[in-house]
Design an enzyme around this catalytic site. Structure first.
Site, PDB file in Angstrom:
ATOM      1  N   ASN A  14      -2.116   5.439  10.765  1.00 23.00           N
ATOM      2  CA  ASN A  14      -0.792   6.059  10.588  1.00 23.00           C
ATOM      3  C   ASN A  14      -0.511   6.330   9.119  1.00 23.00           C
ATOM      4  O   ASN A  14       0.025   7.385   8.769  1.00 23.00           O
ATOM      5  CB  ASN A  14       0.299   5.165  11.179  1.00 23.00           C
ATOM      6  CG  ASN A  14       0.450   5.359  12.671  1.00 23.00           C
ATOM      7  OD1 ASN A  14       0.971   6.364  13.133  1.00 23.00           O
ATOM      8  ND2 ASN A  14      -0.042   4.388  13.440  1.00 23.00           N
ATOM      9  N   LEU A  87       7.526 -10.141   8.231  1.00 20.77           N
ATOM     10  CA  LEU A  87       8.953  -9.834   8.212  1.00 20.77           C
ATOM     11  C   LEU A  87       9.360  -9.451   6.778  1.00 20.77           C
ATOM     12  O   LEU A  87       8.886 -10.066   5.823  1.00 20.77           O
ATOM     13  CB  LEU A  87       9.700 -11.104   8.636  1.00 20.77           C
ATOM     14  CG  LEU A  87      11.014 -10.980   9.383  1.00 20.77           C
ATOM     15  CD1 LEU A  87      10.901 -10.093  10.610  1.00 20.77           C
ATOM     16  CD2 LEU A  87      11.491 -12.376   9.789  1.00 20.77           C
ATOM     17  N   HIS A 104       6.714   1.055  16.263  1.00 22.12           N
ATOM     18  CA  HIS A 104       6.272   0.026  17.197  1.00 22.12           C
ATOM     19  C   HIS A 104       5.609   0.708  18.400  1.00 22.12           C
ATOM     20  O   HIS A 104       6.142   1.683  18.933  1.00 22.12           O
ATOM     21  CB  HIS A 104       7.464  -0.823  17.640  1.00 22.12           C
ATOM     22  CG  HIS A 104       7.051  -2.005  18.446  1.00 22.12           C
ATOM     23  ND1 HIS A 104       6.500  -3.133  17.887  1.00 22.12           N
ATOM     24  CD2 HIS A 104       7.056  -2.215  19.784  1.00 22.12           C
ATOM     25  CE1 HIS A 104       6.190  -3.994  18.836  1.00 22.12           C
ATOM     26  NE2 HIS A 104       6.526  -3.465  19.998  1.00 22.12           N
ATOM     27  N   ASP A 145      11.464  -6.029  15.032  1.00 24.61           N
ATOM     28  CA  ASP A 145      11.599  -4.933  16.008  1.00 24.61           C
ATOM     29  C   ASP A 145      12.999  -4.778  16.597  1.00 24.61           C
ATOM     30  O   ASP A 145      13.151  -4.238  17.696  1.00 24.61           O
ATOM     31  CB  ASP A 145      10.589  -5.116  17.166  1.00 24.61           C
ATOM     32  CG  ASP A 145       9.164  -5.237  16.652  1.00 24.61           C
ATOM     33  OD1 ASP A 145       8.807  -4.519  15.715  1.00 24.61           O
ATOM     34  OD2 ASP A 145       8.411  -6.070  17.197  1.00 24.61           O
ATOM     35  N   GLU A 174       1.857   8.484  18.011  1.00 23.48           N
ATOM     36  CA  GLU A 174       2.329   8.033  16.693  1.00 23.48           C
ATOM     37  C   GLU A 174       1.966   9.047  15.619  1.00 23.48           C
ATOM     38  O   GLU A 174       2.791   9.420  14.792  1.00 23.48           O
ATOM     39  CB  GLU A 174       1.717   6.667  16.357  1.00 23.48           C
ATOM     40  CG  GLU A 174       2.235   5.559  17.249  1.00 23.48           C
ATOM     41  CD  GLU A 174       1.717   4.183  16.874  1.00 23.48           C
ATOM     42  OE1 GLU A 174       2.426   3.216  17.149  1.00 23.48           O
ATOM     43  OE2 GLU A 174       0.605   4.076  16.315  1.00 23.48           O
TER      44      GLU A 174
HETATM   45  C1  GRF Z   1       0.368   1.129  15.378  1.00 22.10           C
HETATM   46  O1  GRF Z   1       0.095   1.165  16.742  1.00 22.10           O
HETATM   47  C2  GRF Z   1       1.812   0.778  15.122  1.00 22.10           C
HETATM   48  O2  GRF Z   1       2.670   1.137  16.144  1.00 22.10           O
HETATM   49  C3  GRF Z   1       1.801  -0.715  14.998  1.00 22.10           C
HETATM   50  O3  GRF Z   1       0.580  -1.015  14.403  1.00 22.10           O
HETATM   51  C4  GRF Z   1      -0.368  -0.001  14.689  1.00 22.10           C
HETATM   52  C5  GRF Z   1      -0.986   0.419  13.404  1.00 22.10           C
HETATM   53  O4  GRF Z   1      -2.065   1.271  13.615  1.00 22.10           O
HETATM   54  N1  GRF Z   1       2.974  -1.185  14.303  1.00 22.10           N
HETATM   55  P1  GRF Z   1      -2.829   1.901  12.386  1.00 22.10           P
HETATM   56  O5  GRF Z   1      -3.215   0.764  11.466  1.00 22.10           O
HETATM   57  O6  GRF Z   1      -1.881   2.852  11.726  1.00 22.10           O
HETATM   58  O7  GRF Z   1      -4.022   2.591  12.964  1.00 22.10           O
END
Ligand code: GRF
Length: 189
Positions: A14, A87, A104, A145, A174
């Protein structure tokens, strides 16, 4: 110019997607990538993308304000959590009101909270026979969350769906939505 810091503890797909997206947008840039995990894949990705990155520990985060100072030094306006597992200390939340956003991999308010991360989320969703899953993008407060939800996208869980197939679909969603939602939110600050 608005400058983003990305916090990530793991793979960083991401983080990479966000960085690539904002490469094309002149008013927003990634100022810094931060991780608590010196083995995190996000560090290699940051290097490939030419982004500055730092590894920090618990003391740097909560006690000695090193992270806080790094954010100031890099003139960070907005913080993105992309697979970050700690956190956020309350003083940082107060310093960046409505300027810290997390993603999330489930439809909050269900399947969130401490320990609900990674494959555990998807395994629980499947075990509970849920009909749908999806993603939640939300502001960060001092509980895991529980901050106000900004955006959700969902899809039907198919027959024979596994935690792995669910994880792949979630990642796709995502990557599609997170950068766009961030752009929208950042443009309002
Ligand atoms: C994602 O699925 C996100 O929702 C969660 O952690 C994961 C991170 O994935 N919080 P990446 O490291 O970006 O591939």
């Amino acid at each position: 110019m608005k400058r983003i810091a990305i916090f990530a503890s793991g793979n960083g797909s991401n983080a990479q997607r966000i960085a690539e997206y904002f490469n094309e947008i002149s008013e927003i840039e990634i100022g810094l990538v931060l991780t608590n995990n010196s083995k995190a894949g996000v560090l290699k990705r940051a290097e490939r993308l030419g982004l500055k990155s730092v590894v920090f520990n618990r003391n740097d985060f909560a006690e000695n304000a090193k992270v806080d100072i790094l954010l100031q030094d890099h003139e960070i306006d907005f913080v993105v959590l992309a697979g970050f597992l700690w956190l956020i200390p309350e003083f940082l939340i107060n310093k960046y009101p409505n300027k810290i956003v997390n993603i999330h991999p489930a439809l909050l308010p269900k399947y969130g909270g401490k320990g609900m991360y990674g494959m555990r989320v998807h395994e629980t969703v499947i075990a509970n026979g849920e009909k749908q899953s999806g993603i939640s993008i939300h502001y960060v407060n001092n509980k895991y969350d529980e901050g106000q939800i900004i955006f959700q996208a969902n899809f039907d869980i198919e027959k024979g769906e596994t935690a792995e197939s669910l994880a792949a679909k979630i990642h796709e969603l995502e990557h599609e939505h997170f950068p766009k939602v961030l752009e929208r939110v950042i443009n309002t600050i």
